[in-house]
Each structure stands twice: as C-alpha cells, then as structure tokens.
Design a protein around this motif. Structure first.
Motif, PDB file in Angstrom:
ATOM      1  N   ASN A   1       0.790  -1.225   0.000  1.00 21.88           N
ATOM      2  CA  ASN A   1       0.000   0.000   0.000  1.00 21.88           C
ATOM      3  C   ASN A   1       0.826   1.281   0.000  1.00 21.88           C
ATOM      4  N   LEU A   2       2.047   1.240   0.520  1.00 24.84           N
ATOM      5  CA  LEU A   2       2.810   2.470   0.661  1.00 24.84           C
ATOM      6  C   LEU A   2       4.093   2.510  -0.147  1.00 24.84           C
ATOM      7  N   LEU A   3       4.769   1.384  -0.302  1.00 27.72           N
ATOM      8  CA  LEU A   3       6.118   1.405  -0.867  1.00 27.72           C
ATOM      9  C   LEU A   3       6.157   2.025  -2.261  1.00 27.72           C
ATOM     10  N   HIS A   4       5.201   1.662  -3.122  1.00 29.44           N
ATOM     11  CA  HIS A   4       5.200   2.194  -4.482  1.00 29.44           C
ATOM     12  C   HIS A   4       4.852   3.678  -4.496  1.00 29.44           C
ATOM     13  N   SER A   5       4.041   4.121  -3.528  1.00 28.13           N
ATOM     14  CA  SER A   5       3.648   5.529  -3.500  1.00 28.13           C
ATOM     15  C   SER A   5       4.795   6.428  -3.068  1.00 28.13           C
ATOM     16  N   LEU A   6       5.743   5.884  -2.329  1.00 33.11           N
ATOM     17  CA  LEU A   6       6.826   6.713  -1.808  1.00 33.11           C
ATOM     18  C   LEU A   6       7.819   7.132  -2.885  1.00 33.11           C
ATOM     19  N   SER A   7       7.810   6.439  -4.010  1.00 32.24           N
ATOM     20  CA  SER A   7       8.769   6.769  -5.066  1.00 32.24           C
ATOM     21  C   SER A   7       8.465   8.108  -5.726  1.00 32.24           C
ATOM     22  N   VAL A   8       7.259   8.637  -5.555  1.00 35.02           N
ATOM     23  CA  VAL A   8       6.890   9.904  -6.193  1.00 35.02           C
ATOM     24  C   VAL A   8       7.441  11.097  -5.425  1.00 35.02           C
TER      25      VAL A   8
END
Length: 1124
Positions: A96-103
């Motif tokens: 839920n969070l790891l992919h969103s942090l790349s932005v």
C-alpha cells in the motif's frame, strides 16, 4: 501492532537486533536470541538484558523501522510478539505504501507521509475498539465519523453515545441527532436544506429537568446561563436523561472542584468513559449508597438469586451484589430485607448439590458458625470461583497484616496502652493528669463513667430492660453482628431507641465500622501517636471547638472526655488531611464517644465522614448543600400543598442545613436526637430526609400562615424543642434542665411517634431516587458556587479598572473557557498539572477566588491573539509580544497569570490614555519582559534598576537623636507611599538601551501594518526614531565628556575599569533613553497621538472572541496532534 512513530538513533544499537527483511524505506528486525538455540551466548545475554532493563515492558521480539535513505535516524512504527503479526504489517506497508513513496522527491517528506499514515491507522484502531464496545459497532463508527465531521472538535473529544431526537426551536421541532461526549453535548440537524447545529459544554449546564407541556409529551430541558434547549421524542427517555445527568455531573466534578469532591479514578480519565462505564458506575454508586460501603469498593458481579430467611421460613428473592470485600443482598422491594456479609467474616463459599426445590445452591459459611443459603444463581460456577479467589486474596492479606502486627508488638511494654480514668473532677495536679490523658486511649464508652441522670426518671430503667429483651429476642431470630438480616422489624426496634447498653455495639454493626476496626488493628493508636504534637490549621480549630462540644454534659466538663475528643478529632485530621477538620465534626464525635469506646468512635467517625455522608465535610460542605437542594425538591414532590403556600422553599431548606450536618443533634433535645442518630446508622441519610419531611408536615399549617422567614424559623425551633423521648420525659435540651416534673408538659411530641410517622408516610422514599436527585442537584449547587465566585471576583476587580461590568463579566467567561479548553484537549502536563500544583502547593492564605482560575503561557497567548487591540502583521512577532506580556504579568513567577492581572492589562489597552499605553509598550521592551533570548524567560543580565526594587531606609550616622530620626523617616516613607498610591503615581522606569529601543520601534512598525493610515504612521515613527536616537547620542556624548573630565581629575586603577578593550559594546550599553523622552518624542507626531488615542471597541472584540475561541483553539490543537 502499529506504534506511534518513535525515533531511534541507531538502528542496530549494541547488536541487539537482527535484520530479517529490508528495502529502501522499511526494515523488519528480530530481537537477537529470539528463535535461536538457547545455548548461544548472545541469545542468553540479550535475554538477561531484557529481563533486567525492560522497565517499560515494550520490548517485543519483532519490530518494523521506517528509515530515510542516507540518514542515521529511524522510527519504530510497528511491533509484534509473533512473526505472523509483524509480517502482516510488513505486507500492508509493501503493497500500500512502498510504491507511492517513489513519487516523493524529498525523502524526508516521504518519511513524514508514512508517519502520518501510521498515526491515522492507530486512530482508526482506537475508533474500532470503541465502536466494538457498542451494541451496533458499524452504526457507532458512522456516528463517530459524522460527529468529527460536523463539529470539528479534536480527536481527544471522545464520543460516548448518541440519540435520535427533536430539538425545539421557536416552537418548531428539528429532527436530528444528539451527540454526547465527555465534555460537550452537541446537536446536528439538516432538514429541507437548512442546517442547525450547536455545541453546549457540560461546564455551562446549570440545570437539567424533565418537563411536560401541551405541545411536548415529555422532554428534557437543558438550561445554561444564556438560554434553554428542549429535546424530545427519545426512544428511551429515562436512559437518555440518566446519561446526560451523569456526564454533566462527572464533568462538573472533574472541572469545577477536582479537589473537593470524591470522583472515581476511572471517571477522572475522560478517555476511558464509555456508555457501558457510565451504566456500571451508576449501578456501583447505587450499591455503595444502599449498603453504605467504602467508596473504594468496586462492584464485580450482579446476580438474581433467593436467600433462605429463617425468620420468614422461606426463600426471599432479590439480587446479590459482590464487591472487593463484601457480599450484599437486597430483596426486590428495597429495604424489605437486606443482608451484608463482609468477606473478612467468611470461612468458605461452596457449591451444594442441586435439587428440584433448591436449584444451583451456594452455601456461605461465616465465623459465627452460621451459614447462608443462596439458590437460583445463574452462572454459579464462574460466580463461586470469582468470589473464592477474592476470599483467598483477602485471607492472605489479613494473615500477613496480623503477622506484621505481631512482630511489631512489644510484649514487654512497661505501661498498658488501654487504661481508663473515672475522674469526675479536677485535682491539684490537673496539668500532669491532662498530659497523661493526651496519650491514653479510653477502653470504655464515656457514658459508663459520666452517665447523665435526670430526677424522676426511675421508670427508664424498666424501659431499658424491656428494650434489651426485645433486642435479645431479635438477635436470636435474625442473627447478631454485621451479617444479621435487616427487615421491617429492626426498623421498628430502632425507632423505639436502641438501649444504651447496646447502642455502641449496634452503631458499629449497622455502619459496619466493626470490619474496619478488625482489619486495622493498631491503626488508631498509631494515628494518635503520629498526630500528637503537630500544630496546623486543623488542630487550632479543634482546640477552639473542644469545649463547645456538649458543654453541659459531665463527660465534657472533665479532662478525660476533652482529651478523648481531642485524640479522635486530631487522629482523623491526620488520617484524612483532605477533610482535616470541619465544624459539626466535634458534635458528632462527642456523641460517638459517649456510647462507644474511643477506638470505635474513631472508626464510626470514619464511616460517617467517608461513607455515610460523602462530600459533607470538605472545604465548602458541598454534600450538605446538595442534600439541602434535594430536600427542597422532595418538599415539592411529597408536600405539594406546603410548596404552593410557601413559593420560596429556600428558607426551609436553609434551616435544614444543621439537621443534615449534625443529624438533628444541634436542634433536638439530647435523648431525642440520639434516637435520630440510631435511625441514621440503620437507614443512612434516608432517615434524615424522612424525618425532615415529617417535621415540616406536622407544622405545615403554621408554616403556610407564617408572614416571614423569621416566623417560620421560630415555628420549627419551638416544635423541635418540644420533641421528647421515653428516656427524657421533660422538654429540656442536654444543656438546660429546667423542669423536674414527672409528667411531660402539654404539646410534647414523642420522638418514637415522629420517627414512626416518617416511616409510614415517607418510607417509600428509595435510595435509588435519592441518588438520582443528588446527581441532578449537584450540578445546580456547583454552578451556584461558580456564580458566587464570579460575583466576588468581579466585585474585587471592578473597583480597579474602567472596563464596564458587562464587558468584565464576558471577559471572565472567556478567561474561564480558555482554562477549560486546555483541560478538555490540551496537554495535561502543562495546564491541568499547573492548576493542580497551584492548588496543592500555593499559599494557604490565598482565597479560593485567587486560586480558582489561572492561565499558563500557551493559554494566555491564545487569548492574546483574540483580544489584543493592535494585532501585529507577523504571527511570529505577535507571539513574541504575547510571551513578553505574560512574563510581565507573571508577578509571582509561578508561570500562571490571574484574572486580575489579565484584566488590568486589557484595561490599559482599551481604557487608559496615551501615556499609560506607551508606558506599557515601554515596559514590554525592558527587563523582565524582554530577555536576551525570547525563548528563555530568564531576565537580561544587566545592572538595570528593577521596577520592583525594595525600599531601604538608611540610619543617619553620627546623629545624636538616631532612633528618633529613624522613626521619623519610617513615618515619612509611609506617608509618601500613601500619597503615591492615592495619586496612582508609578515608580520611575529603568532606562532603555539601544537594543531595547530597536525592539520597541520594531513592535510599532508591526502594529501599523494593518492600519488605514499606514503611510503617515510609518513616516511619524521614522521621525520619532530619528529624534530619540539623536537624544540618546547627545546624552551618550555628554556622559562621555563628563567621564573624561572625572577620569583626569581622579584616575582609577586599571583593575577598576580604567580601560576596556570592549569599547563598542560599552558604547552601546552607555546609550540610554528614558520613558519620558520617548513619550515626549511620540507626542510631537499627531498621527501617532491619534492612533493611540483612537477608541477601540472592546465589546466587538469580545463578541468576535466568543465566536472564534472554540474553533481557533480546536483547530490549533488538531494541528498539534497531527504533528506529534
């Protein structure tokens, strides 16, 4: 479980953690030694370290860290005892969070985002746990979401319950929802496109009523000092009214008088209050009042059952209540049959074999070789197991207590502790005897040595013998001791008056003070020893009242009785310093000593003050005033004709204050009053209410015809003087024996008849009804005290300011509301703790008014932003000015500002002339208000004069008349001070240096930013600044020339300042200007004069502050909670 993010400096400190999984932002770690072979040295060492150092019990074997790439700082965001639990959290973070942090370009922003998300998950879990406790968790969760959405209160404002209802507004019903939280009641309605919502703090509720009118079948009326609100169409009106009353009562006791009133520990923590807790608390309060149990008792189980009653030869149905130390039974009809069994008396609790006639029986065996049979118990096995576990714990505790006492006891003591003196007069060695008596505890009741007999009362002995036989027969049938059955028959025996030979024993039995005595062997003697020799306010009051306690009784005309009374009162004051000593306690203790042994009298006094009359003997006798108000309500309910004829019942209720405080001992003849005390120990406060109603009913006709309060008082006083008893055939009081006739005079009312009449006519008054009325009337009494405090505060303040009374009243409300807001949602470590410390450690000479409401620095800054007439354009500078103003007003340097100081500051800003306003601004820019570091409240380290420098008088040396000159100087100084006070002349202010003047100009420039005449004001302040700088420079050059001339004439040694390498700093410090110079410069510019003399509408400011105070503070607190 998710954790509030906690910073960790080293991810792998001391190699105590092993990394199992990791990525750029998260690390899953295992505690070293967990899951490894126990023979490994590192695992054993880490296990031992955890065992020794785990003081906070938060070390779990698995944890998840949030890390920022390239940083040494990490945050613990989750932990778990099992790998499955922590893996579940890990998977959620990855998906839920790891992919969103790349932005996120900034990794710090990414970490901040994760911390906020984790806090949101924790808040959601809290809401879920709260909702799970409700009957319908999904509906409660939705109601909680709407409550937060509609009213915008901080998350710490806990919703307790909600109800669908109608709110009547201008004779129009508005259907909506009533939300009840720990500090407020709120209503929201959205109907036909129109929204209606409002919030009422419990602290503003002054009265709760159930009303019925033509339009409303039945409604709940909530009154504040401003208006009334009516709510109706509840599905369960009784439940809603009870919950509203409980929440208002709890909030007021917690907020208005936290030190003076008893409040359960659970209720002192608003976050723990739920609807279920309120229901349990209401039941607990009822059980404690019904059986008059210690306030610390907790209710554990409630079960319907039947008890075998030998006197009736049948099983009596009722309810069993189990607490920490008691088994209590009450029949279905309250008061018909009750049974109280202390666990300290119980030997065993056993299950018996069930039969058709005896289903699920339980046998309770006590030490007197008796047993009680209970049947029809649901969940018998669990109930018996729970009771037995508490019984075993209590038996172990008592055995350890006895063992400790036995080890401490000195069998070789040369002087026996318990002795008794039968002296009836004073000897020549009275002082020595009194010293002995001060440390000698009586082992018998005083009445055995100082029996007060009346001429012509020989028949009383026969009456006593008859009473004794009746009681002995009753003991045979109903049992003896605390666990005897209490029925209507014992009520009739008590109404006749307990025989003197049994009075002390039965008082101990009926109040259960005997259990306290047995479980606290040696406690009273230790309190006597500890309290002797202590001098404080309580002991001074006790000494003053010792000889006023039954002064005409022979027991208290003798050192023996006086010494016993002193010991009991001082020992209790030492035991309970929160109460200490209160008037009327001496009268109660005197009567107790007459009929009970000294140690028994002490425990009877404990039972009265702490269990039977709760909150009576605090600093404001709140409990007695509450019962007065309840008594007034009962007059309206039970004596409606008298209430119609006497519209103002406050007179009758005020007369009754002494009835409640002294249990009629101060208004009835002695023997009659003792009969009332008998009833009180049997029925509690209910007996006083019943007897009071009977007295008023007997005099209803005369009271209705009375023309004024004085006549009504004379009617009641005359009637009570005529109440006699079988032991006292005359109408004389214990202090006056003027009649020696054998026949009672005409008009005498027998106390037994009066008590029986009260039982017959008002015996249906229940403890449950009394407790409900107490809850409602406590609200009114506390709010009446608040009104009195406000009136006294405003009266003391109004004489010193020019603010109008209406604005002063509104300012007090704002000040008080700010205090409450911080208690609702603020940091308890600052506001509430400071207030508690102010109560606990402040000067005892301070009045309640002076200590009631004071604000700390954050609270003051909030009000500063709402009420300052010239808000600075910069929030930072506005905060700086608020900080300096608080420092200036904090005269005592206790980090608290009083209402008087707060109003004096506003009075200068809004009502004083230009000179005073400039003076205030000047003082805000010199020490102590201005500091070297604005964040550090320590004053500037400079040799400037203090505005509060003490005055010194120097004695003239070498004068022939030195003493006379000294006194003349003192006299002249006092005269000068008086003149200065009359003329309101301020002391000369210290000079201002260049740095301070720059800050002064900076403040003025910020003040002018929002003014329409901004350009003219900036030009004016530029001219004033230039002029003052020239004045300072001229003064500096003049001082330099003067010092040069002085140094040439009288050169100083180098070590005394003849030279300095810090010439620039010295020059800056030598630059000085005075307040008068700055004021004169300001007066040269008309724009500045107009600005400061322009009137500012304080009323408009107050109105805006009232509207914005809640929203502003709530919004700030929400932001603070989110950033934590």
């Amino acid at each position: 479980m998710w954790l509030n993010p906690e910073e960790v400096l080293l991810k792998n400190a001391l190699k105590l953690w092993v990394t199992e999984r990791s990525n750029d932002f998260f690390v899953l770690q295992r505690r070293r030694g967990h899951g490894e072979a126990t023979s490994r040295i590192t695992g054993l060492l880490v296990g031992a370290l955890d065992t020794v150092l785990d003081s906070n019990a938060r070390i779990t074997p698995f944890r998840i860290l949030l890390q920022v790439p390239g940083s040494q700082i990490s945050w613990v965001i989750a932990s778990g005892a099992a790998v499955e639990e922590v893996n579940k959290h890990w998977d959620w973070l990855v998906h839920n969070l790891l992919h969103s942090l790349s932005v996120f370009e900034n990794k710090e922003d990414a970490a901040s985002f994760v911390r906020g998300k984790v806090k949101g998950l924790i808040a959601e879990e809290v809401r879920g746990r709260q909702a799970a406790q409700e009957e319908d968790p999904q509906k409660f969760r939705e109601a909680l979401r709407k409550f937060e959405l509609h009213f915008g209160l901080p998350s710490s404002e806990k919703l307790v319950t909600y109800y669908s209802c109608c709110c009547w507004k201008a004779h129009v019903p508005r259907q909506g929802f009533l939300y009840l939280s720990t500090n407020h009641m709120a209503f929201y309605s959205f109907l036909l496109g129109k929204e209606v919502k409002f919030v009422i703090p419990w602290a503003e509720v002054t009265r709760l009523e159930r009303v019925s009118t033509g339009k409303l079948t039945e409604a709940i009326r909530v009154s504040t000092r401003v208006r009334q609100r009516e709510f109706s169409m509840f599905l369960n009106l009784d439940e809603t009214f009870g919950v509203i009353g409980q929440l208002a009562d709890i909030a007021l006791r917690r907020l208005l008088d936290s030190e003076g009133l008893e409040l359960d520990r659970v209720l002192q923590q608003p976050a723990r209050i739920t609807k279920r807790v309120l229901e349990e608390q209401a039941l607990r309060e009822y059980v404690l009042a019904l059986f008059r149990l210690p306030r610390a008792e907790k209710l554990h189980e409630l079960a319907s059952c039947s008890v075998w009653t030998p006197h009736a030869r049948c099983h009596t149905a009722g309810t069993l209540y189990t607490t920490d130390s008691y088994l209590c039974f009450s029949s279905r009809e309250e008061g018909s049959c009750t049974l109280l069994i202390p666990l300290s008396e119980v030997l065993s609790i056993e299950k018996a074999e069930s039969t058709t006639h005896l289903p699920n029986p339980v046998i309770v065996s006590v030490r007197t070789k008796k047993a009680f049979q209970l049947i029809d118990l649901q969940d018998r096995d669990e109930l018996v197991e729970s009771m037995n576990s508490r019984l075993r714990a209590l038996q172990w505790k008592l055995s350890m207590f006895r063992r400790n006492n036995d080890s401490k006891r000195n069998p070789c003591s040369p002087t026996p502790y318990y002795t008794f003196y039968y002296d009836t007069g004073c000897s020549d060695e009275e002082e020595k005897e009194e010293q002995v008596l001060r440390n000698t505890v009586n082992s018998e009741a005083l009445m055995t040595a100082f029996n007060q007999t009346h001429p012509g009362t020989n028949g009383n002995n026969n009456t006593e013998l008859v009473k004794q036989r009746l009681w002995e027969d009753h003991f045979t049938e109903f049992g003896r001791g605390v666990h005897m059955f209490r029925t209507d028959k014992i009520q009739r025996l008590v109404a006749m008056g307990i025989p003197e030979s049994l009075r002390g024993e039965l008082w101990m039995t009926l109040s259960d003070a005997s259990s306290d005595l047995e479980s606290h062997q040696g406690y009273y003697s230790s309190q006597v020893q500890k309290s002797m020799g202590h001098n404080n306010l309580a002991t001074e009051e006790i000494e003053r009242d010792l000889h006023r306690s039954l002064p005409d009784h022979p027991a208290f005309q003798n050192p023996t009785g006086i010494a016993a009374l002193r010991r009991v009162l001082t020992a209790y004051a030492h035991r309970n310093p929160r109460i200490g000593y209160c008037q009327s306690m001496n009268i109660l203790a005197s009567v107790l000593l007459l009929y009970a042994k000294e140690e028994e009298a002490f425990w009877l006094l404990v039972a009265i003050c702490e269990r039977m009359l709760p909150d009576y003997f605090n600093r404001r006798v709140i409990g007695a005033q509450v019962d007065q108000s309840v008594f007034e309500e009962l007059i309206r309910e039970r004596l409606p004709e008298l209430a119609e004829q006497v519209p103002d019942l406050s007179t009758l209720s005020s007369v009754s204050l002494s009835w409640f405080l002294t249990l009629f001992l101060s208004v009835l003849p002695f023997q009659s009053a003792v009969c009332v005390v008998d009833c009180f120990f049997y029925q509690g406060i209910k007996a006083i209410f019943q007897l009071g109603l009977a007295v008023l009913e007997a005099n209803a006709a005369q009271l209705s015809a009375s023309s004024d309060d004085g006549q009504a008082l004379m009617i009641l006083t005359s009637f009570l003087d005529q109440v006699g008893s079988e032991e006292s055939p005359t109408t004389s009081s214990p202090v006056e024996n003027t009649s020696n006739t054998d026949q009672p005079p005409a008009g005498v009312v027998n106390i037994t008849d009066l008590i029986n009449q009260s039982f017959v006519k008002f015996g249906d008054l229940t403890v449950r009804h009394i407790e409900r009325l107490r809850c409602l009337h406590r609200i009114q009494v506390l709010q009446a005290h608040e009104d009195t405090i406000k009136e006294n505060t405003l009266r003391l303040t109004a004489a010193e300011v020019y603010i109008s009374p209406e604005n002063l009243s509104d300012l007090y409300d704002l000040f008080k509301t700010e205090h409450f807001i911080s208690l609702y949602w603020g940091d308890s470590s600052s506001a509430a703790a400071a207030e508690a410390a102010a109560w606990q450690y402040s000067d005892p000479g301070c009045t309640f008014v002076e200590r009631q409401y004071r604000l700390d620095r954050p609270q003051f800054k909030s009000l500063y932003g709402l009420l300052a007439p010239w808000p600075a354009s910069s929030n930072q500078h506005n905060d700086t000015l608020a900080h300096r103003t608080f420092t200036l007003l904090d005269h005592d340097q206790d980090n608290l500002v009083t209402f008087k100081d707060f109003v004096s500051w506003l009075d200068i800003l809004y009502c004083e002339d230009l000179n005073e306003k400039i003076r205030l601004l000047y003082r805000l820019h010199i020490p102590p208000a201005l500091t070297e570091n604005e964040d550090d409240p320590s004053v500037l380290k400079s040799p400037l004069l203090s505005t509060n420098r003490p005055l010194y008088v120097s004695l003239p040396s070498g004068s022939a008349d030195e003493s006379k000159g000294y006194h003349e100087q003192l006299k002249q100084m006092l005269q000068d001070l008086a003149k200065e006070k009359e003329k309101d002349v301020e002391k000369p202010l210290p000079l201002m240096n260049q740095r301070e003047f720059i800050q002064f100009c900076k403040t003025l420039s910020y003040m002018f930013h929002v003014d329409p005449e901004e350009n003219e004001l900036f030009q004016a302040i530029a001219k004033v600044t230039s002029l003052v700088l020239q004045i300072g420079e001229a003064g500096h050059r003049g001082e330099s020339l003067s010092s040069d001339v002085t140094s040439e004439e009288d050169p100083k040694p180098a070590g005394l300042g003849g030279g300095s390498s810090d010439g620039g700093l010295e020059a800056e410090e030598d630059w000085m200007v005075s307040y008068a110079q700055i004021l004169a410069s300001v007066l040269t510019e008309q724009a500045l004069v107009s600005f400061f003399e322009k009137p500012v509408n304080l009323s408009a400011k107050i109105t805006a502050a009232k509207e914005n105070q809640y929203q502003q503070r709530a919004g700030l607190l929400v932001l603070q909670q989110r950033t934590r």
